[in-house]
Design a protein around this motif. Structure first.
Motif, PDB file in Angstrom:
ATOM      1  N   ASN A 189      37.054  18.428  36.130  1.00  0.00           N
ATOM      2  CA  ASN A 189      38.201  19.298  36.379  1.00  0.00           C
ATOM      3  C   ASN A 189      37.821  20.769  36.282  1.00  0.00           C
ATOM      4  OD1 ASN A 189      41.226  19.601  36.681  1.00  0.00           O
ATOM      5  ND2 ASN A 189      40.941  20.670  34.733  1.00  0.00           N
ATOM      6  N   PHE A 190      36.898  21.094  35.387  1.00  0.00           N
ATOM      7  CA  PHE A 190      36.571  22.492  35.152  1.00  0.00           C
ATOM      8  C   PHE A 190      35.677  23.088  36.228  1.00  0.00           C
ATOM      9  CE2 PHE A 190      37.639  21.605  30.582  1.00  0.00           C
ATOM     10  CZ  PHE A 190      38.697  22.492  30.530  1.00  0.00           C
ATOM     11  N   ILE A 318      43.691  24.552  34.304  1.00  0.00           N
ATOM     12  CA  ILE A 318      43.868  24.512  32.848  1.00  0.00           C
ATOM     13  C   ILE A 318      45.262  24.027  32.492  1.00  0.00           C
ATOM     14  CG2 ILE A 318      43.998  25.910  30.741  1.00  0.00           C
ATOM     15  CD1 ILE A 318      41.749  27.585  31.715  1.00  0.00           C
ATOM     16  N   PHE A 319      46.281  24.600  33.126  1.00  0.00           N
ATOM     17  CA  PHE A 319      47.658  24.214  32.856  1.00  0.00           C
ATOM     18  C   PHE A 319      48.228  23.506  34.081  1.00  0.00           C
ATOM     19  CE2 PHE A 319      46.820  28.274  30.638  1.00  0.00           C
ATOM     20  CZ  PHE A 319      46.883  27.815  29.334  1.00  0.00           C
ATOM     21  N   PRO A 320      48.713  22.263  33.934  1.00  0.00           N
ATOM     22  CA  PRO A 320      49.273  21.535  35.081  1.00  0.00           C
ATOM     23  C   PRO A 320      50.477  22.264  35.665  1.00  0.00           C
ATOM     24  CG  PRO A 320      48.858  20.045  33.232  1.00  0.00           C
ATOM     25  CD  PRO A 320      48.689  21.439  32.705  1.00  0.00           C
ATOM     26  N   ILE A 321      50.449  22.509  36.954  1.00  0.00           N
ATOM     27  CA  ILE A 321      51.552  23.215  37.614  1.00  0.00           C
ATOM     28  C   ILE A 321      52.819  22.378  37.601  1.00  0.00           C
ATOM     29  CG2 ILE A 321      52.308  24.206  39.824  1.00  0.00           C
ATOM     30  CD1 ILE A 321      49.419  24.909  40.392  1.00  0.00           C
ATOM     31  N   GLU A 322      52.662  21.051  37.638  1.00  0.00           N
ATOM     32  CA  GLU A 322      53.831  20.173  37.660  1.00  0.00           C
ATOM     33  C   GLU A 322      54.679  20.294  36.404  1.00  0.00           C
ATOM     34  OE1 GLU A 322      50.762  19.263  38.106  1.00  0.00           O
ATOM     35  OE2 GLU A 322      50.641  18.793  40.258  1.00  0.00           O
ATOM     36  N   ASN A 323      54.059  20.726  35.290  1.00  0.00           N
ATOM     37  CA  ASN A 323      54.795  20.858  34.030  1.00  0.00           C
ATOM     38  C   ASN A 323      55.537  22.184  33.919  1.00  0.00           C
ATOM     39  OD1 ASN A 323      53.690  18.400  33.402  1.00  0.00           O
ATOM     40  ND2 ASN A 323      52.148  19.208  32.000  1.00  0.00           N
ATOM     41  N   MET A 324      55.342  23.091  34.869  1.00  0.00           N
ATOM     42  CA  MET A 324      55.955  24.413  34.803  1.00  0.00           C
ATOM     43  C   MET A 324      57.365  24.385  35.364  1.00  0.00           C
ATOM     44  SD  MET A 324      52.768  26.793  36.097  1.00  0.00           S
ATOM     45  CE  MET A 324      51.163  26.683  35.306  1.00  0.00           C
ATOM     46  N   PRO A 327      60.669  27.993  39.134  1.00  0.00           N
ATOM     47  CA  PRO A 327      60.319  29.350  39.594  1.00  0.00           C
ATOM     48  C   PRO A 327      58.824  29.648  39.487  1.00  0.00           C
ATOM     49  CG  PRO A 327      62.298  29.423  38.260  1.00  0.00           C
ATOM     50  CD  PRO A 327      61.737  28.046  38.125  1.00  0.00           C
ATOM     51  N   LEU A 328      58.180  29.173  38.407  1.00  0.00           N
ATOM     52  CA  LEU A 328      56.747  29.407  38.250  1.00  0.00           C
ATOM     53  C   LEU A 328      55.930  28.564  39.234  1.00  0.00           C
ATOM     54  CD1 LEU A 328      56.352  29.640  34.367  1.00  0.00           C
ATOM     55  CD2 LEU A 328      56.588  31.475  36.040  1.00  0.00           C
ATOM     56  N   GLN A 329      56.424  27.388  39.552  1.00  0.00           N
ATOM     57  CA  GLN A 329      55.754  26.581  40.569  1.00  0.00           C
ATOM     58  C   GLN A 329      55.769  27.288  41.919  1.00  0.00           C
ATOM     59  OE1 GLN A 329      56.809  22.402  40.754  1.00  0.00           O
ATOM     60  NE2 GLN A 329      57.360  22.341  38.601  1.00  0.00           N
ATOM     61  N   VAL A 330      56.880  27.953  42.210  1.00  0.00           N
ATOM     62  CA  VAL A 330      56.970  28.713  43.464  1.00  0.00           C
ATOM     63  C   VAL A 330      55.995  29.888  43.443  1.00  0.00           C
ATOM     64  CG1 VAL A 330      58.490  30.106  44.913  1.00  0.00           C
ATOM     65  CG2 VAL A 330      59.359  28.021  43.851  1.00  0.00           C
ATOM     66  N   VAL A 331      55.900  30.566  42.296  1.00  0.00           N
ATOM     67  CA  VAL A 331      54.986  31.701  42.169  1.00  0.00           C
ATOM     68  C   VAL A 331      53.540  31.255  42.374  1.00  0.00           C
ATOM     69  CG1 VAL A 331      54.058  33.416  40.554  1.00  0.00           C
ATOM     70  CG2 VAL A 331      56.523  33.034  40.687  1.00  0.00           C
ATOM     71  N   SER A 332      53.197  30.060  41.905  1.00  0.00           N
ATOM     72  CA  SER A 332      51.820  29.580  42.013  1.00  0.00           C
ATOM     73  C   SER A 332      51.359  29.442  43.462  1.00  0.00           C
ATOM     74  CB  SER A 332      51.678  28.226  41.305  1.00  0.00           C
ATOM     75  OG  SER A 332      52.375  27.207  42.011  1.00  0.00           O
ATOM     76  N   ASN A 333      52.301  29.346  44.389  1.00  0.00           N
ATOM     77  CA  ASN A 333      51.922  29.170  45.794  1.00  0.00           C
ATOM     78  C   ASN A 333      51.275  30.412  46.403  1.00  0.00           C
ATOM     79  OD1 ASN A 333      52.866  26.490  45.972  1.00  0.00           O
ATOM     80  ND2 ASN A 333      54.960  27.191  46.328  1.00  0.00           N
ATOM     81  N   LYS A 338      44.750  28.489  43.616  1.00  0.00           N
ATOM     82  CA  LYS A 338      45.415  27.182  43.542  1.00  0.00           C
ATOM     83  C   LYS A 338      45.008  26.299  44.713  1.00  0.00           C
ATOM     84  CE  LYS A 338      49.865  24.966  44.290  1.00  0.00           C
ATOM     85  NZ  LYS A 338      51.312  25.124  44.553  1.00  0.00           N
ATOM     86  N   TRP A 339      45.026  26.873  45.906  1.00  0.00           N
ATOM     87  CA  TRP A 339      44.732  26.099  47.110  1.00  0.00           C
ATOM     88  C   TRP A 339      43.252  25.740  47.191  1.00  0.00           C
ATOM     89  CZ3 TRP A 339      49.192  24.563  48.818  1.00  0.00           C
ATOM     90  CH2 TRP A 339      50.309  25.375  48.634  1.00  0.00           C
ATOM     91  N   PHE A 340      42.390  26.661  46.768  1.00  0.00           N
ATOM     92  CA  PHE A 340      40.956  26.357  46.782  1.00  0.00           C
ATOM     93  C   PHE A 340      40.623  25.303  45.737  1.00  0.00           C
ATOM     94  CE2 PHE A 340      36.528  27.417  45.454  1.00  0.00           C
ATOM     95  CZ  PHE A 340      35.908  27.045  46.640  1.00  0.00           C
ATOM     96  N   PHE A 341      41.292  25.344  44.590  1.00  0.00           N
ATOM     97  CA  PHE A 341      41.089  24.343  43.537  1.00  0.00           C
ATOM     98  C   PHE A 341      41.432  22.949  44.055  1.00  0.00           C
ATOM     99  CE2 PHE A 341      42.953  22.060  39.818  1.00  0.00           C
ATOM    100  CZ  PHE A 341      41.764  21.855  39.123  1.00  0.00           C
ATOM    101  N   ILE A 342      42.531  22.845  44.781  1.00  0.00           N
ATOM    102  CA  ILE A 342      42.919  21.552  45.362  1.00  0.00           C
ATOM    103  C   ILE A 342      41.879  21.091  46.373  1.00  0.00           C
ATOM    104  CG2 ILE A 342      44.664  20.372  46.767  1.00  0.00           C
ATOM    105  CD1 ILE A 342      46.750  22.244  45.556  1.00  0.00           C
ATOM    106  N   ILE A 343      41.387  22.006  47.195  1.00  0.00           N
ATOM    107  CA  ILE A 343      40.402  21.666  48.225  1.00  0.00           C
ATOM    108  C   ILE A 343      39.116  21.150  47.587  1.00  0.00           C
ATOM    109  CG2 ILE A 343      38.893  22.649  49.988  1.00  0.00           C
ATOM    110  CD1 ILE A 343      41.197  24.489  50.781  1.00  0.00           C
ATOM    111  N   VAL A 344      38.597  21.866  46.578  1.00  0.00           N
ATOM    112  CA  VAL A 344      37.324  21.471  45.961  1.00  0.00           C
ATOM    113  C   VAL A 344      37.459  20.108  45.290  1.00  0.00           C
ATOM    114  CG1 VAL A 344      35.600  22.068  44.218  1.00  0.00           C
ATOM    115  CG2 VAL A 344      36.572  23.846  45.664  1.00  0.00           C
TER     116      VAL A 344
END
Length: 384
Positions: A189-190, A318-324, A327-333, A338-344
């Protein structure tokens, strides 16, 4: 006359490309002369991947445990040996007195203890069941929960190996499978998160600083009145950091594969292509910051504070976005990492292809176009 005109146009284009190349070489000279900058570019990624891979991990290894063995039979001895053989536990003390366990917990000598009752082997042989007690130090609830789960799994596996063909009434067997990461290594994950964080911070910060430094020294006005297109001057400053970032990607992947034992299950070409796309996003963001600031301190502040905290908090590594909260989930977009982390994770860990990450790739392409467009527009305004 027509041929002469075409020849002059070609000569002008050749001169422009030659000047563009010279600006790139000049920027490389600046980087290699400044050893501190060179260390930040090439040394920091290696340091961070080692620290995050080995130190900052959610795994618990070699936790010292105690055994209250009131049975002292063959089966309990085998159970203790199996627990001690695990990489998660290290036997610290074995005793028959339950009262001595509290003192070990108070001193912090052990994190968890297993109590084996006197009739453990007899109960297993005659009643097809046995009872054990797990005592954990819950001052750190996350560690206590993790160790309890580890120990429960080891005991369950031991029971199944002990009586593999015997049906035990009222026993529910749970078959657990950990996909992509059977050993639950934190490095899986890291590593993607560190790649996103290092590339974003290094590319953004160094690009912003190198352009702003020219402004502070008064060189930018000289460069802008040179024959070469001002946009090419700015792009020439970004090219060296693109090439050095590709070296960083190679270094991170080599350390991940050979040192941290993180596999590369997907296409290496696709992984490099996506990384280069993310580098371009970061470079565009750095150029935009440089266009909006006039001092290196301001550029450093925006790059480190404004970009570092959102990258760590909203990238998801580090911090799961699903637990936020929503409004913070929207900010993460709006956080590129975030998007590169998902891709890798999808390509490197899960072995997915472009069909699995095309949406995230499209988002990064839009961000790259937006950042470069705004940066060029800002620089055009400054030329007026």
């Amino acid at each position: 006359m027509k041929y002469l005109f075409n020849w002059l146009v070609k000569q002008k284009e050749a001169n422009n490309m030659k000047q563009f190349y010279q600006f790139i070489v000049k920027e490389f000279y600046h980087i290699f002369r400044d050893r501190k900058t060179l260390f930040i570019l090439l040394g920091m990624p290696m340091v961070q991947i080692i620290i995050f891979g080995f130190a900052l991990t959610n795994e618990v290894k070699n936790a010292r445990f105690a055994i209250v063995n009131q049975s002292s039979d063959e089966i309990s001895t085998k159970l203790i040996q199996q627990i001690d053989a695990s990489r998660y536990f290290e036997l610290y003390a074995e005793t028959k007195d339950p009262q001595s366990i509290e003192a070990l917990f108070k001193k912090g000598s052990v994190k968890i203890a297993l109590v084996i009752p006197p009739d453990f082997e007899t109960s297993l042989a005659n009643q097809n069941k046995g009872s054990l007690q797990i005592i954990a130090d819950a001052s750190d609830p996350n560690v206590a929960t993790t160790l309890t789960n580890y120990l429960s799994v080891i005991v369950q596996n031991f029971r199944e190996d002990l009586y593999p063909n015997q049906a035990i009434p009222y026993t529910i067997k749970v078959d657990t499978r950990m996909m992509y990461n059977p050993q639950l290594k934190g490095a899986y994950n890291f590593v993607p998160g560190v790649m996103a964080m290092v590339l974003l911070l290094v590319c953004t910060m160094m690009t912003a600083l190198t352009v702003v430094r020219e402004k502070e020294l008064g060189n930018m006005e000289i460069l802008l009145v040179s024959p070469i297109n001002p946009i090419k001057i700015i792009l020439a400053k970004a090219v060296p950091y693109l090439l050095l970032s590709i070296i960083n990607i190679t270094t991170i992947l080599l350390l991940s594969y050979y040192v941290l034992e993180v596999p590369i299950n997907g296409s290496l070409i696709l992984l490099y292509a996506e990384s280069i796309l993310f580098i371009l996003v970061s470079l565009g963001l750095g150029l935009l910051i440089s266009a909006a600031t006039d001092s290196q301190q301001s550029a450093m502040f925006i790059s480190l504070i404004v970009m570092f905290l959102p990258t760590v908090m909203f990238s998801g590594f580090i911090f799961p976005i699903e637990n936020m909260p929503l409004p913070l989930q929207v900010v993460s977009n709006i956080i590129p990492a975030k998007w590169f982390f998902i891709i890798v994770k999808s390509v490197m860990i899960k072995g997915g292809g472009i069909l699995l990450v095309w949406k995230e790739t499209l988002v990064l392409i839009i961000m790259m176009t937006l950042f470069f467009g705004l940066a060029i527009k800002k620089f055009k305004i400054r030329l007026a």
